[in-house]
Design an enzyme around this catalytic site. Structure first.
Site, mmCIF file in Angstrom:
data_model
loop_
_atom_site.group_PDB
_atom_site.id
_atom_site.type_symbol
_atom_site.label_atom_id
_atom_site.label_comp_id
_atom_site.label_asym_id
_atom_site.label_seq_id
_atom_site.Cartn_x
_atom_site.Cartn_y
_atom_site.Cartn_z
ATOM 1 N N HIS A 45 48.627 -28.161 46.903
ATOM 2 C CA HIS A 45 49.329 -28.776 45.782
ATOM 3 C C HIS A 45 48.371 -29.014 44.619
ATOM 4 O O HIS A 45 47.173 -28.818 44.742
ATOM 5 C CB HIS A 45 49.966 -30.107 46.212
ATOM 6 N N ARG A 46 48.947 -29.418 43.507
ATOM 7 C CA ARG A 46 48.209 -29.961 42.366
ATOM 8 C C ARG A 46 48.991 -31.175 41.898
ATOM 9 O O ARG A 46 49.967 -31.561 42.537
ATOM 10 C CB ARG A 46 48.022 -28.915 41.259
#
Length: 127
Positions: A45-46
């Site tokens: 993820h970010r």
């Protein structure tokens, strides 16, 4: 793009003392650590807002980072090394050694809405 910083460490005959006070470039709102990882990958993820600092305080692990333009494999193998992950950095943590402890410091409190799980789309190059 994510970047590495060296954390000030003082060494003498008694051992090592690593100091985070001034090394982390943001105010810390949350911290957690990951350990006992099997062959699984973590992360993926970010964030919309969160900046993170990752330090493998024991053992080693690899962070695969993609900022939408470049992908990089970063080995964290000493507690003196800290990887700063900016909001645009989609990252996966993998290759944990059996004794690895990965400490993560975050600039925000946990908010599920802050996570972006979709990786960046990359165009396939024709041969």
């Amino acid at each position: 793009m994510a970047y590495l910083i060296n954390i000030p460490t003082f060494t003498d005959a008694r051992g090592n003392l690593t100091v985070l006070d001034e090394a982390i470039p943001f105010q810390i709102k949350r911290l957690f650590y990951i350990y006992g990882v099997d062959n699984s990958a973590r992360g993926g993820h970010r964030h919309h807002q969160t900046i993170q600092a990752a330090i493998c305080i024991q053992g080693s692990c690899t962070i695969i980072n993609d900022d939408g333009e470049h992908t990089e494999h970063i080995e964290l193998d000493t507690p003196r090394k800290c990887l700063i992950l900016e909001t645009k950095d989609w990252h996966v943590m993998t290759n944990f050694s059996p004794d690895a402890i990965l400490l993560v410091l975050a600039s925000t409190a946990f908010d599920a809405a802050d996570y972006i799980f979709d990786p960046y789309p990359h165009e396939q190059q024709s041969s």
